[in-house]
Design a protein around this motif. Structure first.
Motif, PDB file in Angstrom:
ATOM      1  N   ALA A 255      -1.510   2.159 -10.181  1.00 60.45           N
ATOM      2  CA  ALA A 255      -0.601   3.306 -10.137  1.00 60.45           C
ATOM      3  C   ALA A 255      -1.005   4.323  -9.085  1.00 60.45           C
ATOM      4  O   ALA A 255      -2.187   4.498  -8.775  1.00 60.45           O
ATOM      5  CB  ALA A 255      -0.564   3.989 -11.506  1.00 60.45           C
ATOM      6  N   ALA A 256       0.004   4.986  -8.550  1.00 63.92           N
ATOM      7  CA  ALA A 256      -0.234   6.113  -7.653  1.00 63.92           C
ATOM      8  C   ALA A 256      -0.861   7.248  -8.460  1.00 63.92           C
ATOM      9  O   ALA A 256      -0.677   7.347  -9.671  1.00 63.92           O
ATOM     10  CB  ALA A 256       1.084   6.566  -7.030  1.00 63.92           C
TER      11      ALA A 256
ATOM     12  N   GLY B 168      -1.204   4.190  -4.692  1.00 60.38           N
ATOM     13  CA  GLY B 168      -0.469   3.125  -5.345  1.00 60.38           C
ATOM     14  C   GLY B 168      -0.610   1.830  -4.575  1.00 60.38           C
ATOM     15  O   GLY B 168      -0.389   1.793  -3.365  1.00 60.38           O
ATOM     16  N   LEU B 169      -1.040   0.775  -5.262  1.00 64.05           N
ATOM     17  CA  LEU B 169      -1.257  -0.535  -4.649  1.00 64.05           C
ATOM     18  C   LEU B 169      -0.594  -1.609  -5.494  1.00 64.05           C
ATOM     19  O   LEU B 169      -0.459  -1.459  -6.707  1.00 64.05           O
ATOM     20  CB  LEU B 169      -2.759  -0.865  -4.561  1.00 64.05           C
ATOM     21  CG  LEU B 169      -3.688   0.142  -3.905  1.00 64.05           C
ATOM     22  CD1 LEU B 169      -5.142  -0.304  -4.070  1.00 64.05           C
ATOM     23  CD2 LEU B 169      -3.343   0.292  -2.441  1.00 64.05           C
TER      24      LEU B 169
ATOM     25  N   TYR C 106      -7.417  -0.289   0.739  1.00 65.44           N
ATOM     26  CA  TYR C 106      -6.783   0.946   1.188  1.00 65.44           C
ATOM     27  C   TYR C 106      -7.885   1.963   1.461  1.00 65.44           C
ATOM     28  O   TYR C 106      -8.474   2.522   0.545  1.00 65.44           O
ATOM     29  CB  TYR C 106      -5.815   1.446   0.121  1.00 65.44           C
ATOM     30  CG  TYR C 106      -5.117   2.747   0.463  1.00 65.44           C
ATOM     31  CD1 TYR C 106      -4.511   2.932   1.697  1.00 65.44           C
ATOM     32  CD2 TYR C 106      -5.056   3.779  -0.461  1.00 65.44           C
ATOM     33  CE1 TYR C 106      -3.860   4.118   2.008  1.00 65.44           C
ATOM     34  CE2 TYR C 106      -4.404   4.966  -0.169  1.00 65.44           C
ATOM     35  CZ  TYR C 106      -3.811   5.131   1.067  1.00 65.44           C
ATOM     36  OH  TYR C 106      -3.175   6.312   1.375  1.00 65.44           O
ATOM     37  N   GLY C 107      -8.165   2.173   2.731  1.00 61.28           N
ATOM     38  CA  GLY C 107      -9.215   3.110   3.127  1.00 61.28           C
ATOM     39  C   GLY C 107      -8.806   4.545   2.849  1.00 61.28           C
ATOM     40  O   GLY C 107      -7.623   4.885   2.811  1.00 61.28           O
TER      41      GLY C 107
ATOM     42  N   ILE D 279       0.845  -1.188   0.000  1.00 62.77           N
ATOM     43  CA  ILE D 279       0.000   0.000   0.000  1.00 62.77           C
ATOM     44  C   ILE D 279       0.883   1.242   0.000  1.00 62.77           C
ATOM     45  O   ILE D 279       1.951   1.261   0.599  1.00 62.77           O
ATOM     46  CB  ILE D 279      -0.885   0.002   1.260  1.00 62.77           C
ATOM     47  CG1 ILE D 279      -1.598  -1.330   1.417  1.00 62.77           C
ATOM     48  CG2 ILE D 279      -1.888   1.149   1.240  1.00 62.77           C
ATOM     49  CD1 ILE D 279      -1.975  -1.653   2.831  1.00 62.77           C
ATOM     50  N   GLU D 280       0.392   2.290  -0.646  1.00 58.14           N
ATOM     51  CA  GLU D 280       1.108   3.566  -0.745  1.00 58.14           C
ATOM     52  C   GLU D 280       2.488   3.390  -1.365  1.00 58.14           C
ATOM     53  O   GLU D 280       3.482   3.911  -0.861  1.00 58.14           O
ATOM     54  CB  GLU D 280       1.205   4.260   0.618  1.00 58.14           C
ATOM     55  CG  GLU D 280      -0.104   4.859   1.077  1.00 58.14           C
ATOM     56  CD  GLU D 280       0.063   5.791   2.249  1.00 58.14           C
ATOM     57  OE1 GLU D 280       0.624   6.888   2.050  1.00 58.14           O
ATOM     58  OE2 GLU D 280      -0.368   5.432   3.350  1.00 58.14           O
ATOM     59  N   THR D 281       2.524   2.673  -2.476  1.00 63.45           N
ATOM     60  CA  THR D 281       3.794   2.466  -3.169  1.00 63.45           C
ATOM     61  C   THR D 281       4.313   3.763  -3.777  1.00 63.45           C
ATOM     62  O   THR D 281       5.517   3.909  -3.977  1.00 63.45           O
ATOM     63  CB  THR D 281       3.638   1.429  -4.280  1.00 63.45           C
ATOM     64  OG1 THR D 281       2.717   1.921  -5.260  1.00 63.45           O
ATOM     65  CG2 THR D 281       3.158   0.085  -3.731  1.00 63.45           C
TER      66      THR D 281
END
Length: 188
Positions: A60-61, A67-68, A107-108, A35-37
């Motif tokens: 993609a972010a 980003g996941l 991802y909340g 998560i949050e890549t």
């Protein structure tokens, strides 16, 4: 089978990637959800393969946030059901017994004003009640005030809304392993 969900917050740094690769070598998970890549798809795919996971879905972010990536070993049979900037939903088949189950990386919304839409998405994903369902990730909310230390206290209504969506989807908290608070990582 081992699963790992990790909010990596900026996987593009070579130091972070190297540390994560070493950690994954020791833990040996079958499925990972990152998560949050903060990476575009092409870069995330390269990093995922470098980590030893040739199979996966990368989201993609958007700008410098989000980003996941959901990835799995070649030995794991997976069918991708759906994905968005908030989730990746897969069906996993266990080869040893033919048992199928779902895994949703979620991802909340970090912003309070967007949480209702995130909870509606989770409710929409609850569409196959007869199949066991595991939801992993970062919900960006807590169940109880005791899960937070420092800063402003969370509003009870935010926790109540989270409890409500868990109840609506027949989900329950199965616990957490390792450091309880994310800021503890720097103090190990």
């Amino acid at each position: 089978m081992k699963l790992l969900s990790w909010n990596v917050r900026g996987l593009g740094l070579s130091r972070t990637t190297r540390r994560l690769k070493n950690f994954l070598r020791d833990v040996k998970p079958t499925v990972i959800f990152l998560i949050e890549t903060k990476l575009p798809n092409t870069r995330m795919e390269k990093v995922r393969k470098l980590l030893g996971f040739p199979n996966g879905v990368d989201v993609a972010a958007v700008g410098r946030s989000g980003g996941l990536s959901m990835a799995w070993r070649s030995s794991c049979r997976v069918a991708v059901r759906s994905y968005s900037c908030r989730h990746i939903d897969i069906m996993v088949e266990d080869d040893s017994n033919g048992f199928s189950w779902r895994c949703t990386g979620f991802y909340g919304a970090p912003e309070v004003q967007n949480r209702a839409a995130a909870w509606d998405l989770l409710r929409q994903l609850d569409d196959i009640p007869q199949v066991p369902w595991l939801v992993i990730g970062d919900f960006n909310v807590i169940l109880f005030a005791s899960e937070k230390v420092g800063g402003l206290p969370r509003n009870q209504w935010q926790m109540d809304n989270f409890i409500s969506v868990l109840n609506d989807c027949s989900l329950e908290d199965i616990g957490y392993e390792w450091s309880w608070f994310t800021w503890e990582w720097g103090r190990l």
